[in-house]
Write a protein that holds these residues in place. Structure first.
Motif, short mmCIF file in Angstrom:
data_model
loop_
_atom_site.label_atom_id
_atom_site.label_comp_id
_atom_site.label_asym_id
_atom_site.label_seq_id
_atom_site.Cartn_x
_atom_site.Cartn_y
_atom_site.Cartn_z
N ALA A 44 0.16 -5.10 -5.37
CA ALA A 44 -0.81 -5.01 -4.36
C ALA A 44 -2.12 -5.88 -4.62
O ALA A 44 -2.83 -6.45 -3.93
CB ALA A 44 -1.33 -3.34 -4.29
N ILE B 130 -6.96 -3.14 0.47
CA ILE B 130 -6.37 -2.82 -0.83
C ILE B 130 -7.33 -2.63 -1.84
O ILE B 130 -7.22 -1.69 -2.84
CB ILE B 130 -5.35 -3.88 -0.91
CG1 ILE B 130 -4.17 -4.10 -0.23
CG2 ILE B 130 -4.68 -3.82 -2.73
CD1 ILE B 130 -3.19 -3.00 -0.25
N LEU C 126 0.86 -1.08 0.07
CA LEU C 126 0.08 0.05 -0.05
C LEU C 126 0.91 1.30 -0.06
O LEU C 126 0.62 2.15 -0.84
CB LEU C 126 -0.79 -0.02 1.30
CG LEU C 126 -2.17 1.17 1.40
CD1 LEU C 126 -3.05 0.93 0.19
CD2 LEU C 126 -2.67 0.81 2.56
N SER D 166 -8.31 -8.41 -4.85
CA SER D 166 -7.29 -8.26 -4.00
C SER D 166 -7.87 -7.92 -2.74
O SER D 166 -9.21 -8.17 -2.42
CB SER D 166 -6.68 -6.75 -4.49
OG SER D 166 -7.79 -5.96 -4.87
#
Lengths: 476, 615, 249, 300
Positions: free
Chosen positions: B141, B233, B108, B229
């Protein structure tokens, strides 16, 4: 005696004296290569300070005599080759003497090729390299390797024959083989027959340069020979063959038809290499096909007349010289089949990380050096402003996208799931690591490296200066 | 060292710290604090905009420099704030028992850093570097959950790589002709370039940047990649990641080429100009994915499809090229970030408690998870663009600008998108929270405060800025001015225009007052008794929990019977065709090499070459 | 807190005599309106339903007096049972009746609802409807003519207007008795989804017989239903339980 | 603006809307009765129904959302009225324009939809799904019409649209100037009323009145009140867009009753469409007319 001559003579001498050195035999080769690097660096400084120089052999001035042309480009290639040979020097070998000798001969011949200022000498050194590389390929004791090596030998020999035919034609048409002199007589070659000579030479030398129709040996040899040999062939030898082509198009065949031919072959290499790589199921083959495509890109870059093309090709060549050997070395010892790589990313994180780094640079992801090379290539192609070269940019785009698809597949597989297999021995850890570090250094030092390459390209592309230097400015 | 250098340094430091201490128990909280610090830095540097960084390189004659303009600043605020809320959400219970926490927090932070670098770029090369960093950071991510997430991320990356190469070709084209690549010089170059050149550059860059934005037909990767994801995220990616594409598109279309020039750029063989061409593409982008969202049965997929559609509004607004339209489009970016992040977080909260996001296997959670419900309620109203939430304000500005700019059909297209959104967000909230509670969810509890507080705060922002849109319009002004558009006169409640304005202070006030009256009228009746969900009309049938009494599958059967024949998956078919084309060519080429009658090739090639050259 | 369930929960519905003048006026108005706006739910299992179309359509036009057909028990005021009821359908009728909102009225149409009619001998039909739910009006006949139906409607309207139609409260006040009758037919584990006791407490309609031995069965079987996940006690219902025990003592 | 004056307007506008709406509901039922050759309900019937429903003694609620939804639904329709200018009363029409109004009109339906969902009855959910589908059916033509009107007058402010139409007597009315658009708008307004053949979401015999299935007592009463407001709003909106708005109540009221009367007079002879047929029919005819009207406006 000039350092350039020393760079050829020393390894040759070392190769011949090898049987006499006894227990020191395994140190002779690396020492010679290291010495070559040192010589190369000193030469680099000289050239940087005093500009390019010409070494005349045996007292006969050009165009009659044999000349060595020492300019930035040549020094760069010679030094890079020496460095590569040193990095790839085998620590353990079944037959250390023979392999050392072959490597040293290859090094010497490579340096000679880089410095040679005359077509016949180029051919001689090229042949010497070829002979050394046959030996290296055959050194692998696998049966498949032997078969592949034989095929390579046959093809290479045929290629050499055609190249010689082409050189003969050139001599018949222009009456000289000195590159500078040929440059002055370029008009004589601007005929169908001259172009045919170029085509013959291109295809002949193209065997080593992995150009499209004559590169059928590449995948087989690379997937069967030892990783170090493969690395050397893909990283070093192919570049030297392309260097000859560069000399030809730069000095002699600056005519559109020749450039178009080179471009066509380059593009076909890109397309065929990338698509074949897309379909490849095992890693060395995939890398081999990628290598074909990368060399196609270099060829396409050299097909751009002027400094931009030389710069782009040079950047691509040096980048490929660092990255591809390292990739082959990282992949060495891993299962060949891509699907079997699953989980290795967790098992060997550093090795996988190195692979990722190299693959990203190969794809041209900024800020890695590959990006700059690709930018230069695209800029050079589009700078020509002609449809065929614009198309080439599109082909490069397409090819890289395909390359991305298959390299990413490998990366993806590496980090997918887990494996129970024990980590394979990473024999090439040291050389691959060194190459990786070199890559990172180049990335950090992008500014000075870029400047140096620009100067080299500028110098190389300055044809009138070349001619004047070599022929002493004498009017004919 | 100025504020921008400091910001970049802090951001890089955040990444390093979170990668180093990602598995530490308080890593999420630390990340939240660090993002707050970055946000504070951004707030501090506001008066100094545009702010040039002291860092710069010169490579191969190109100067790489970074400078944060109002536009970048506007996007940077959204980026850092989205990261703040996502990290906050992940900091507590959600993240406690997860593996890969290092990758989650570090990834992140890396995304934020990459985005800041992109947003601060001041020349094409640094833009491209930032672009690739963002691409790979978001890949990192996306892949975290492994399995299908990796496939989705791979698909994304292939698109992104091809797109980036297209951008690279465009940059090379400019580099081949323009003396320098900083935005100033490129702007000058564009001013003198011919129509054909601009079209080529524009198509290439839009193809590249459009991938990230999900511009049709380059959007196919996005839903799966975002929805696979991990929750926070996904919230972050959904809120801002695609907007990086929009940012780059704004840079190219508005800042470099200029919207006026766009209006003078004809499309060959048509009455259109480039502006209308892109506007219609944006309209398609907002309609098609919205109606595909309608057919989704997974909450995250539904939201991700809407994310694509909402991007269309933003681009459409900006292409109107009037102050009202551009402000509306940009304001939609920040509005959308608020509610999309909150929606993804709410869906994640539901998944955290129930373990599923399948809309056919949820229902009736309103009594079990009321705060999550409130979040989702506020945010779907925002997403649907209805008063009193902020989504309405920006959409109103876009509608109004379209009507003022005499583009009625685009207006209708935008409205069709909104209608589709209303339908599918109702499906989302109905199938999740309304209807019958399933037996297996009877014991589900509300998520802990560490999770609901960030969600509720976002929902409140959605409401408050809907009531007082002036708060966001102030931020938007920075960006509008940076693009070179006249600032839109506005006040706290909205905008005053000659021909029909908007004052949300009054509208929301009246609405609230009227709801108060509604409440009074409601309480006139006798007080009610609360009954259970099985005390329900079923034609005399006695309801039991073992037989679900819920309408959720194929929620809009009637509508879908009409529009589904049009959804032939043409773009997915195109993608498959491309893949199988590549497969075919790959087979052909490797066959060529595998057959390898090497000598014959050589001889044939030589013969061919001789034939060509000599004849 | 008082133990009287009618005092325990604050509520605005109080008996007429306790209300203020204004309250009584409002009640009067409400009754007036109720009488003139009756929504009918037809429970049409019997043959008597055939008489309803002419009653409603242009021949007799029920809408003249403000009556309309409605389709769900929630919206309806009148439950019109149009004939015989088998034990099985009675379950549905009871459930439907409980789902209607008070004030609610039941009209039994035809002899079948009064004495079983021609089904007197059947083991499967009930004989007298008001043993199971409170009935406001019966219409005798097999089958009654529309005029008779109208007559009954008018009668009911008059009684509503005068505030006399309070049978629905009887169901709350004597729920135990009604439930006992139902349990005789359906078994002691009979449980409809509506929490009648809870509503009685809520609206202060608890009488002497609201709770008793039969409602105790509801308690007894509640865990059984819970276990099956069939009818879950909802929060309101759970709250009402402790007070129930106080009262039943 | 004088605050007291504004306050009076804000109180008066919904109140008038409600009273006029009651009469419209009566008209609706009377018209139906007359067509069926019945006498129909007495004059105060709409009021009786509402009072009766609110004075139900037991009320069933399905949870807080069910109750809040009722307040929001009623609040939404009330708020909507103050943005609809009527003769002498402009209310807040300056603060929000035509687009705001159209979107405010969706608030009650959305609020209701949430409440119905909270009732946990699939009949209701099906009803809402159909109601929203119907909204897609009629809102697209309606929005095309709105675009046409806004383009024609160059403004989205309702008072300005009214002023422009009143400038030259009847000849500047929207229905004279843009007849095709007005026709499309009328069809859309018809569908907005949700009467046969477009009453897919009520469908009493099929899904037990859909959204209303669990509505009892005051909940149902709220819906009856809402119906009054909505009938009025449709009438006033159409009058505002195409019939020159109103200068005086004496001329304004007949117009809005006429607007509502036309669909009501037609609706009784129809059965019900299927959901997909509503969509197709509305898009084809209402959408077609609206687009044609829009094209005419653009060409002017």
């Amino acid at each position: 005696m000039n350092a350039s001559v020393l760079m050829i003579a020393l390894p040759l001498l070392a190769a011949f004296l090898l049987p006499l050195t006894g227990p020191l035999a395994r140190w002779v080769g690396p020492f010679a290569a290291a010495l070559n690097i040192a010589l190369g660096i000193s030469l680099w400084q000289t050239v940087a300070q005093e500009g390019p120089s010409v070494v005349v052999m045996g007292g006969f001035a050009a165009p009659l005599g044999i000349v060595f042309r020492v300019d930035t480009l040549a020094v760069l290639f010679a030094t890079a080759l020496a460095a590569l040979v040193l990095i790839l020097w085998p620590r353990t070998s079944a037959d250390p003497r023979r392999e050392s000798a072959l490597l040293l001969i290859l090094l010497a011949a490579g340096c000679g090729l880089a410095f040679s200022g005359d077509l016949f000498n180029l051919f001689v050194f090229y042949e010497l390299i070829a002979v050394a590389s046959y030996g290296l390929v055959a050194a692998s004791r696998e049966r498949l390797a032997a078969a592949a090596g034989l095929r390579y030998l046959v093809l290479s020999a045929l290629g050499s024959a055609f190249a010689l035919l082409g050189i003969g034609l050139v001599y018949a048409l222009a009456g000289t083989l000195n590159l500078a002199d040929l440059s002055r007589h370029a008009d004589a070659l601007n005929s169908p027959l001259g172009l045919a000579a170029f085509a013959l030479m291109l295809l002949g030398f193209g065997v080593k340069a992995e150009l499209f129709p004559v590169n059928a040996w590449v995948a087989e040899v690379y997937s069967t020979a030892t990783a170090r040999t493969t690395a050397l062939l893909a990283g070093g030898v192919s570049k030297l063959a392309l260097l000859i082509v560069l000399h030809l198009v730069l000095l002699v065949y600056a005519q559109p038809a020749a450039l178009s031919l080179l471009l066509t072959l380059g593009l076909l290499s890109i397309v065929s290499g990338q698509f074949a790589g897309y379909r490849a199921a095992d890693l060395p083959r995939m890398l081999a096909y990628s290598s074909i495509a990368q060399l196609g890109m270099i060829a396409a870059a050299f097909s751009v007349s002027g400094e931009a093309g030389v710069l782009a090709g040079l950047a691509l060549a040096l980048h490929h010289l660092i990255v591809k050997p390292a990739l082959f070395l990282v992949g060495d010892g891993w299962p060949k089949c891509v699907d079997s790589l699953a989980g290795l990313g967790r098992a060997e994180p550093w090795r996988a990380a190195l692979f990722v780094l190299l693959a990203l640079s190969l794809l041209g992801i900024p800020p890695l050096p590959g990006f700059w090379a690709k930018l230069l290539l695209l800029k050079a192609l589009l700078g020509m402003g002609e449809p065929a070269w614009n198309l080439a940019a599109a082909v490069v785009l397409l090819g890289t996208a395909i390359e991305g698809a298959y390299l990413l597949r490998v990366l993806q597989t590496l980090f997918r799931g887990t494996t129970n297999a024990k980590p394979a021995t990473f024999g090439g850890a040291l050389p691959a690591g060194v190459l990786g570090v070199a890559l990172l250094l180049v990335m950090l030092a992008a500014t000075p490296v870029g400047g140096a390459l620009q100067r080299a390209a500028q110098q190389a592309a300055d044809v009138p200066a070349y001619v004047a230097d070599t022929l002493g400015g004498s009017p004919q | 060292m100025n504020d921008l250098d400091l910001l970049l340094l802090v951001s890089i430091g955040t990444t390093a710290v979170l990668f180093a201490f990602g598995t530490w128990r308080w890593a999420g909280a630390l990340g939240t604090l660090l993002y707050a610090l970055q946000l504070a830095l951004l707030a501090v540097m506001r008066p100094e905009l545009p702010l040039a960084s002291g860092i710069g390189f010169e490579v191969l004659g190109y100067r790489l420099q970074w400078s944060l303009s109002g536009l970048g600043w506007f996007f940077a605020i959204i980026t850092v704030a989205s990261a703040l809320f996502s990290a906050w959400f992940a900091a507590g219970e959600w993240g406690q028992h997860r593996r890969n926490l290092r990758l989650l927090h570090g990834g992140l932070a890396l995304n934020v850093t990459a985005m800041l670098i992109l947003l601060a770029s001041d020349d094409l090369i640094s833009l491209f570097i930032g672009w690739e960093l963002v691409s790979w950071a978001s890949y990192l991510a996306m892949v975290q959950r492994g399995g299908p997430a990796m496939d989705a991320a791979y698909r994304y990356l292939v698109y992104a790589l091809a797109g980036a190469l297209a951008v690279l070709v465009a940059i090379a084209m400019i580099a081949a002709q323009s003396p320098a690549l900083d935005f100033g010089s490129v702007r000058v170059w564009f001013a003198s370039a011919g129509n054909g050149t601009i079209w080529t550059v524009m198509l290439l860059t839009m193809a590249g940047f459009g991938v990230k934005m999900g511009l049709l037909p380059l959007h196919l990767w996005q839903p799966a990649a975002y929805s696979e994801s991990p929750g926070p995220i996904a919230a972050f990616l959904g809120a801002i990641s695609s907007r990086m594409g929009l940012f780059a598109i704004i840079v190219v279309l508005a800042q470099l080429i200029g919207l006026e020039r766009l209006g003078n750029l004809p499309v060959a063989f048509s009455f259109w100009n480039a502006n209308e061409f892109w506007a219609w593409l944006a309209a398609l982008t907002l309609i098609v994915p919205t109606f595909i969202a309608l057919t989704q049965n997974d909450a995250r997929m539904l939201l991700a499809w809407h994310g694509i559609g909402q991007g269309g509004y933003m681009l459409l607004g900006i292409l109107i090229a009037t102050p009202l339209g551009v402000s509306g489009g940009l304001m939609h970016v920040i509005n959308y970030a608020c509610y999309q992040a909150a929606l993804f977080l709410a869906v994640t909260a539901v998944a955290h408690r129930t373990g599923t996001t399948d809309l056919d296997h949820l229902g009736g959670l309103i009594n079990r998870m009321p705060l999550t419900y409130v979040t989702m309620l506020f945010c779907i109203i925002g997403l649907a663009g209805l008063p009193p939430m902020n989504g309405f304000v920006s959409k109103w500005m876009i509608y109004k600008a379209l009507l003022d700019a005499q583009m009625p059909l685009l207006f209708v297209a935008a409205v069709i998108g909104t209608l589709g959104t209303i339908l599918s967000v109702y499906k989302l909230i109905h199938n999740t929270f309304l209807g019958q509670l399933r037996l297996e969810h009877a014991q589900v509890n509300e998520v802990p405060i560490s999770m609901w507080l960030p969600m509720i705060l976002l929902a409140l922002i959605v409401f408050i800025t809907g009531w007082m849109p002036g708060l966001f319009l102030d931020l938007v002004d920075e960006a509008v001015v940076a693009i070179g558009i006249t600032q839109l006169p506005h006040h706290l409640g909205g905008v005053d225009l000659g021909n029909g304005g908007l004052d949300m202070l009054w509208i929301v006030g009246v609405l609230l007052a009227a709801i108060g009256i509604g409440a009074i009228v409601y309480f006139l009746g006798n007080r009610s008794v609360r009954v259970g969900q099985f005390d329900n009309y079923a034609g005399g049938q006695i309801l039991t929990a073992d037989v679900p009494y819920q309408y959720s599958h194929q929620f809009y059967a009637g509508l879908l019977r009409v529009i589904q024949p049009w959804m032939r998956g043409g773009m997915a078919w195109g993608e498959r065709a491309l893949v199988s084309g590549a497969d075919f060519l790959g087979g052909a080429m490797s066959g060529l090499y595998r057959a390898a009658p090497a000598g014959a090739y050589l001889l044939l090639a030589v013969l061919a070459a001789l034939a060509v050259t000599l004849l | 807190m008082s133990t009287d369930p009618n005092q325990a929960v604050a509520c605005r519905t109080v008996d007429a005599e306790e209300r203020s003048l204004l309250g009584r006026v409002l009640d009067r108005i409400a009754d007036h309106c109720r009488a003139r706006s009756l929504f009918v739910l037809h429970y049409c299992t019997g043959c008597g339903a055939i008489e309803l179309p002419p009653t409603m359509t242009s021949r007799f036009d029920l809408e003249r007096v403000g009556m309309q057909p409605m389709v769900t028990p929630r919206q309806a005021d009148i439950l019109l049972i149009t004939g015989y009821l088998s034990v099985k359908t009675l379950k549905r009728v009871v459930m439907t009746y409980e789902q209607m909102q008070g004030p609610k009225y039941v009209i039994g149409l035809g002899s079948c609802t009064i004495n079983g009619g021609m089904y007197w001998n059947s083991y499967a039909t009930i004989k007298l409807l008001d043993r199971y739910i409170p009935v406001d009006n019966y219409i005798a006949g097999c089958m009654p003519r529309p005029e008779a139906i109208q007559q009954v409607f008018l009668d009911l309207m008059g009684r509503i207007d005068r505030g006399e139609a309070q049978a629905w409260k009887d169901y709350y006040r004597r729920y135990d008795w009604y439930l006992g009758q139902q349990q005789q037919l359906f078994g002691t584990n009979w449980q409809a989804p509506t929490d009648v006791v809870g509503e009685a407490i809520r609206y202060r309609l608890v009488g002497e017989q609201t709770l008793g031995s039969h409602t105790a069965h509801l308690e007894r079987y509640a865990p059984y239903y819970d276990q099956l996940g069939i009818i879950r006690p909802e929060p309101a219902r759970m709250k009402a339980r402790p007070q129930l025990e106080v009262v039943s003592r | 603006m004088d605050f007291t004056h504004l306050f009076v307007e804000l109180v008066l506008m919904p109140l008038i809307a409600f009273l006029v709406g009651l009469v419209m509901v009566l008209m609706l039922r009377k018209v139906r009765a007359k067509i069926e050759r019945r006498i129909g309900p007495p004059l105060l019937q709409p009021l009786y129904d509402i009072v009766k429903l609110y004075s139900k003694k037991t009320q069933v609620s399905h949870g807080p959302m069910h109750e809040i939804a009722m307040m929001v639904a009623l609040g939404g329709v009330i708020a909507m009225e103050v943005f609809l200018p009527v003769p002498g009363l402009n209310g807040l029409a300056e603060k929000g324009d035509l687009i705001v109004l159209i979107y405010l009109m969706m608030i009650p339906s959305l609020g209701l939809a949430l409440g119905v969902g909270a009732c946990a009855n699939p009949n209701g959910s099906i009803g809402i799904s159909r109601a929203l589908t119907a909204m897609v059916a009629y809102d697209i033509p309606l929005m095309i019409v709105v675009a046409g009107v806004a383009l024609f007058h160059g403004t989205t402010s309702l008072p300005e649209i009214i002023a422009a139409q009143q400038a030259g007597g009847m000849s500047t009315w929207g229905i004279v100037q843009t007849p095709v658009l007005a026709l499309g708008g009328l069809i859309a307004a018809y569908a907005m009323l949700g009467k046969e053949p477009f009453e897919i979401y009520v469908a009493p015999a099929e899904i037990a009145t859909g959204p209303m299935v669990e509505m009892s007592g005051k909940f149902m009463g709220t819906l009856f009140v809402m119906q009054c407001f909505q009938l009025y709003a449709v009438g006033v909106l159409y009058t505002t867009l195409f019939l020159g708005g109103g200068e005086y109540w004496i001329s304004f009221l007949p117009k809005i009753f006429a607007v509502v009367f036309i669909p009501l007079a037609m609706t009784n002879v129809f059965p019900r469409y299927k959901t997909e047929d509503v969509l197709k029919w509305m898009w084809k005819w209402a959408g077609g007319f609206a687009l044609a009207g829009l094209a005419l406006v653009v060409m002017k």
